[in-house]
Design a protein around this motif. Structure first.
Motif: not given
Length: 339
Positions: A241, A246, A282-283, A285, A287, A332-333, A336
């Motif tokens: 990751s 990520e 969150a930016a 992405r 999980t 946060c998600y 979005k």
């Protein structure tokens, strides 16, 4: 000891019994009534460290005159003392190898300072931790150093065995031994408690990892290969990751410091920092499973670096941080998605 020494001991015992009988017959106007005498079970005075059947070994070249010392023991409630004598160091070590004593009284003088130091060393090396009191007529630096080195008391008095302070020195030696035993016992108990907490922390971390993997298999069946080692699998996922971009490179160090601060201070003034790092995750992405795996790896690093400190507090605070982080990450998600 020879037959003559035994006869001398019997004579001294008879004299002591006759003297004690005369003391009981003599009037004692200042003696307290029997109802005012404290019970032995509730007595917390310094004399309570000496048991009624006090066993003591004298080490001296000449047979000691212990009648006065025995009377002082009787005055504090030690009614059945067992006083023994060894004339040489070899005889004393032989007695110590077969018997246990409550205290040792060793007569010393500047001429025999080296021999007495060797005797103290032999006693401690052999595993005997009995309290020891050195009795010397004159002060001597070598005896003082030996007493400090081998945890013994040093009484300097020209009165020898009849010194008024001898009983007080014996009591202090016994109290010091009790303190050492209590300190050792507390150290052992504290070490066992830390080991239990470490095992509990490892167990909780493994349970949380299992929960994350089970959640992932429910959402994405067959994604994880359970034939490989779990710890190697988690490290590989996290490394991939980070390499794939990520997880931003600056997040691991920042999150580790946040976790350490959260464990020490709690969530009081760290809300803005938690929201900020949740927005960064969150930016990127990430999980929820990746965030939890990353969190568990940081917690494991902190727990392993605790040393002798408790891990229960760390685990409880880390769980609160994970819960708070998941809440802010979900918010946060949700923002979005609403955008």
């Amino acid at each position: 000891m020879n037959e003559q020494d035994d006869k001398d001991n019997q004579t001294a015992a008879a004299a002591f019994a006759d003297f004690a009988e005369r003391q009981d017959r003599s009037p004692q106007p200042n003696r307290l009534p029997s109802t005012d005498v404290p019970d032995a079970a509730t007595d917390h005075s310094p004399a309570s460290v000496i048991p009624p059947r006090f066993r003591l070994l004298f080490v001296s070249e000449q047979r000691p005159e212990w009648v006065g010392f025995a009377l002082r023991l009787d005055a504090i409630g030690c009614s059945e003392p067992r006083l023994e004598w060894a004339s040489t160091a070899e005889e004393a070590l032989k007695l110590l190898s077969h018997n246990s004593y409550d205290c040792l009284l060793i007569q010393a003088d500047p001429a025999s300072a080296t021999a007495r130091r060797e005797l103290l060393q032999a006693i401690r090396v052999s595993g005997c931790d009995e309290p020891i009191v050195l009795v010397c007529a004159t002060s001597n630096d070598m005896l003082a150093l030996a007493a400090c080195e081998f945890h013994a008391e040093l009484l300097v008095s020209t009165a020898g065995w009849d010194a008024p302070a001898l009983l007080s020195y014996v009591q202090r030696a016994l109290r010091m031994q009790q303190l050492q035993e209590d300190h050792h016992r507390l150290q052992v108990e504290n070490h066992r408690r830390l080991v239990r907490e470490r095992d509990e922390a490892e167990r909780l971390l493994n349970q949380q990892r299992s929960m994350v993997e089970e959640l992932q298999t429910l959402v994405y069946p067959g994604e994880l290969d359970f034939t490989s080692d779990e710890s190697a699998q988690e490290n590989t996922v996290l490394e991939e990751s980070i390499q794939e971009g990520e997880i931003p490179a600056d997040i691991p160090e920042y999150y580790h410091e946040l976790l350490r601060t959260y464990v020490i201070m709690g969530s009081g003034s760290l809300k803005d920092e938690i929201i900020q790092i949740a927005e960064l995750l969150a930016a990127a992405r990430l999980t929820s499973r990746q965030v939890l795996e990353f969190h568990l790896q940081c917690v494991e690093t902190i727990v392993r670096g605790l040393g002798n400190r408790s891990s229960r507090h760390v685990m409880s605070r880390a769980d609160l941080l994970a819960l708070e982080m998941m809440v802010h990450l979900g918010e946060c998600y949700q923002k979005k998605l609403s955008e």
